[in-house]
Design a protein around this motif. Sequence first.
Motif, PDB file in Angstrom:
ATOM      1  N   ASP A   1      -5.523   4.060  -0.335  1.00 46.39           N
ATOM      2  CA  ASP A   1      -4.459   4.019   0.716  1.00 46.39           C
ATOM      3  C   ASP A   1      -4.468   4.486   1.819  1.00 46.39           C
ATOM      4  OD1 ASP A   1      -3.047   2.361  -1.174  1.00 46.39           O
ATOM      5  OD2 ASP A   1      -1.855   4.432  -2.124  1.00 46.39           O
TER       6      ASP A   1
ATOM      7  N   ASN B   1       0.862  -1.024   0.051  1.00 50.76           N
ATOM      8  CA  ASN B   1      -0.072  -0.236   0.088  1.00 50.76           C
ATOM      9  C   ASN B   1       0.960   1.153   0.045  1.00 50.76           C
ATOM     10  OD1 ASN B   1      -2.893   0.043   0.254  1.00 50.76           O
ATOM     11  ND2 ASN B   1      -2.443  -1.754   1.268  1.00 50.76           N
TER      12      ASN B   1
ATOM     13  N   VAL C   1      -3.490  -8.363  -7.032  1.00 47.09           N
ATOM     14  CA  VAL C   1      -1.838  -8.189  -6.612  1.00 47.09           C
ATOM     15  C   VAL C   1      -1.700  -9.329  -5.811  1.00 47.09           C
ATOM     16  CG1 VAL C   1      -0.262  -6.713  -5.870  1.00 47.09           C
ATOM     17  CG2 VAL C   1      -2.249  -5.873  -7.206  1.00 47.09           C
TER      18      VAL C   1
ATOM     19  N   VAL D   1      -6.159   1.164  -4.457  1.00 41.60           N
ATOM     20  CA  VAL D   1      -5.701   0.029  -4.308  1.00 41.60           C
ATOM     21  C   VAL D   1      -6.817  -0.630  -2.941  1.00 41.60           C
ATOM     22  CG1 VAL D   1      -4.172  -1.601  -3.128  1.00 41.60           C
ATOM     23  CG2 VAL D   1      -3.362   0.225  -4.634  1.00 41.60           C
TER      24      VAL D   1
ATOM     25  N   SER E   1       2.822   1.474  -3.609  1.00 42.26           N
ATOM     26  CA  SER E   1       1.958   1.607  -4.766  1.00 42.26           C
ATOM     27  C   SER E   1       1.662   2.955  -5.636  1.00 42.26           C
ATOM     28  CB  SER E   1       0.652   0.964  -4.748  1.00 42.26           C
ATOM     29  OG  SER E   1      -0.296   0.954  -5.739  1.00 42.26           O
TER      30      SER E   1
ATOM     31  N   ASP F   1      -0.681   3.252  -7.573  1.00 46.33           N
ATOM     32  CA  ASP F   1      -2.181   3.434  -8.162  1.00 46.33           C
ATOM     33  C   ASP F   1      -2.908   4.020  -7.060  1.00 46.33           C
ATOM     34  OD1 ASP F   1      -1.572   1.805 -10.051  1.00 46.33           O
ATOM     35  OD2 ASP F   1      -2.298  -0.022  -9.244  1.00 46.33           O
TER      36      ASP F   1
ATOM     37  N   SER G   1      -5.832  -3.909  -7.504  1.00 46.51           N
ATOM     38  CA  SER G   1      -5.632  -2.517  -7.886  1.00 46.51           C
ATOM     39  C   SER G   1      -6.664  -2.420  -9.002  1.00 46.51           C
ATOM     40  CB  SER G   1      -4.236  -2.501  -8.668  1.00 46.51           C
ATOM     41  OG  SER G   1      -4.281  -1.316  -9.352  1.00 46.51           O
TER      42      SER G   1
END
Length: 140
Positions: free
Chosen positions: A118, A20, A70, A28, A23, A25, A55
């Motif tokens: 996150d 987390n 993931v 997530v 990442s 992205d 993700s």
Amino acid sequence: MTFTNNDANIKQFQLIKFINENSGDDHVMSKCSIVLRRDKIEAPYYMICKIMLSSCIDMEEMGLFHAMDVLNHVRRHNLTEDAYNEIRALVLDVPESDMVKITMDDVQIKMDVMTRSDEQFRALFDECRDLFDKIDSLIG
């Protein structure tokens, strides 16, 4: 940050925290399930931890939804009575919310956790740090 012990066993919650935090992205999604059982003859105190990390890209206006798993990790533990009681108390101390659901019956306690970002995961990790650290410490 380390997410394995000296014998290279994965510490589940440290790994999901690491992913987390690292990442790129925006979206997530984390799902965690902790089930404590005390009904099996061969393993009277038992716990299963399931963790899934996805993700996701959601662009509804473009008709696009994409999800990539993931991580999908399951660990089973035979516990001592003391460890079971300590983890049980930590689970029951976590307040229920939109992200946390706790169910209980005569033989099991189940805590389901779902975060969609996150920021949500970081807040939850801070709130449940003692529980997650205790579970991770079971492997070393």
